[in-house]
Design a protein around this motif. Structure first.
Motif, short mmCIF file in Angstrom:
data_model
loop_
_atom_site.label_atom_id
_atom_site.label_comp_id
_atom_site.label_asym_id
_atom_site.label_seq_id
_atom_site.Cartn_x
_atom_site.Cartn_y
_atom_site.Cartn_z
N ILE A 248 8.30 11.07 6.35
CA ILE A 248 7.08 10.58 7.01
C ILE A 248 5.88 11.46 6.66
O ILE A 248 4.76 10.96 6.54
CB ILE A 248 7.24 10.45 8.55
N GLN A 249 6.11 12.75 6.44
CA GLN A 249 5.01 13.60 5.99
C GLN A 249 4.53 13.18 4.60
O GLN A 249 3.33 13.20 4.32
CB GLN A 249 5.45 15.07 5.99
N ALA A 250 5.47 12.79 3.75
CA ALA A 250 5.11 12.34 2.40
C ALA A 250 4.36 11.02 2.44
O ALA A 250 3.37 10.83 1.72
CB ALA A 250 6.38 12.21 1.54
N ILE A 251 4.81 10.09 3.30
CA ILE A 251 4.12 8.81 3.46
C ILE A 251 2.69 9.03 3.94
O ILE A 251 1.73 8.44 3.43
CB ILE A 251 4.88 7.91 4.46
N ARG A 252 2.53 9.89 4.93
CA ARG A 252 1.20 10.18 5.47
C ARG A 252 0.29 10.80 4.42
O ARG A 252 -0.87 10.39 4.26
CB ARG A 252 1.34 11.11 6.68
N LEU A 253 0.80 11.77 3.70
CA LEU A 253 0.00 12.43 2.67
C LEU A 253 -0.40 11.45 1.58
O LEU A 253 -1.55 11.44 1.12
CB LEU A 253 0.78 13.61 2.08
N ALA B 257 7.71 10.16 -4.83
CA ALA B 257 7.17 8.80 -4.99
C ALA B 257 6.45 8.34 -3.73
O ALA B 257 5.48 7.58 -3.82
CB ALA B 257 8.29 7.84 -5.35
N CYS B 258 6.89 8.79 -2.57
CA CYS B 258 6.21 8.41 -1.32
C CYS B 258 4.77 8.93 -1.32
O CYS B 258 3.89 8.31 -0.70
CB CYS B 258 6.96 8.98 -0.11
N LEU C 225 0.81 -1.22 0.00
CA LEU C 225 0.00 0.00 0.00
C LEU C 225 0.84 1.28 0.00
O LEU C 225 0.29 2.37 -0.08
CB LEU C 225 -0.96 -0.02 1.19
N THR C 226 2.16 1.13 0.08
CA THR C 226 3.04 2.28 -0.13
C THR C 226 3.52 2.34 -1.58
O THR C 226 3.89 3.41 -2.05
CB THR C 226 4.29 2.22 0.76
#
Length: 276
Positions: A168-173, A121-122, A98-99
């Motif tokens: 981590i902000q990019a992963i969350r978004l 890409a994240c 899912l990432t």
């Protein structure tokens, strides 16, 4: 096998026999995912071994339930334990990253310098799973998955990496945008995430229920919470991100409540939202 995938499989194995311990948490999650209007199609991301889902109850309000996880064996065993292995209205989607980034992330280290392309890409790579799922859906939920996705960053580049917060902000978004992309217009979404555990706040199991919200606010102010899951920051992201804010019709914070995981307790919150 990818080390990050192995970690998630081990996490599922550790909780495979925790059905009883999950009881109150499962009741809360199931209540949030029930739907009282027309029969609908529900997609649950990070379903794992389904200990936090009363699938029989959910089938009363959903025509189809689609369970998604990187670990197909956990999904199959979880459904079987609820005596629903042959239930045609439950669909399992295992082996889905899912990432969209786990293969690449597994090669990251504290010494790596990430490019702008890696960061972008994240945010964008999670949409790769859209081709693997029969969406869009009337309801989409993320069940304590966000903290696990962010833990992959902790385990690879580490908390001291100069780009850690940015990643981590990019992963969350990317995860929040994925939820919206999986939803039909007018559909509902539920983001459920653990925020802090008794590992860093030992009194958590004994905090009176009526005081839990106040305690969580204090812990967040003190910085005692999992990376990337500050409840206020999540709500603000839905409201301020130029992509999310244009699609979200309503937001409703829910919780916190306590999750007895067995070896530790968690404080958990949810954000319910509707797509325009």
């Amino acid at each position: 096998m990818n080390s990050l995938v192995q970690r998630q499989i081990a996490f599922n194995l550790n909780s495979s026999n925790a059905w009883e311990a999950f009881s109150s948490h499962r009741s809360q999650v199931t209540w949030l995912l029930k739907h009282d209007t027309d029969p609908s199609r529900l997609c649950i991301l990070g379903a794992g071994n389904c200990n936090d889902l009363d699938l029989t109850t959910l089938l009363q309000s959903h025509q189809e339930i689609h369970l998604v996880d990187i670990d197909l064996d956990a999904l199959a065993q979880g459904v079987a334990k609820q005596n629903l292995a042959n239930q045609g209205h439950i669909h399992l989607h295992g082996g889905i990253d899912l990432t969209g980034m786990l293969d690449l992330m597994s090669h990251w280290s504290p010494k790596v310098t990430l490019s702008k392309t890696d960061i972008a890409a994240c945010i964008d790579a999670p949409t790769h799973c859209l081709e693997q799922l029969p969406g869009p859906f009337d309801g989409v939920a993320s069940t304590c998955l966000l903290s696990q996705l962010i833990k992959s960053i902790v385990d690879t580049i580490g908390e001291d990496h100069p780009q850690f917060v940015t990643v981590i902000q990019a992963i969350r978004l990317g995860h929040l945008r994925l939820l919206l992309k999986l939803m039909n217009p007018g559909g509902f979404g539920v983001l459920i995430t653990d925020v802090v555990s008794s590992d860093s706040y030992p009194p958590l199991p004994t905090v009176p229920t009526q005081n839990l919200s106040q305690v969580l606010v204090q812990l967040v102010r003190q910085g005692n919470f999992f990376h990337g899951v500050n409840p206020a920051a999540i709500v603000n992201l839905f409201r301020q991100d130029p992509v999310l804010s244009k699609q979200v019709a309503s937001l409703e914070p829910v919780g916190p409540w306590r999750w007895n995981f067995g070896p530790r307790h968690y404080a958990v919150i949810a954000v319910k939202f509707q797509k325009k």
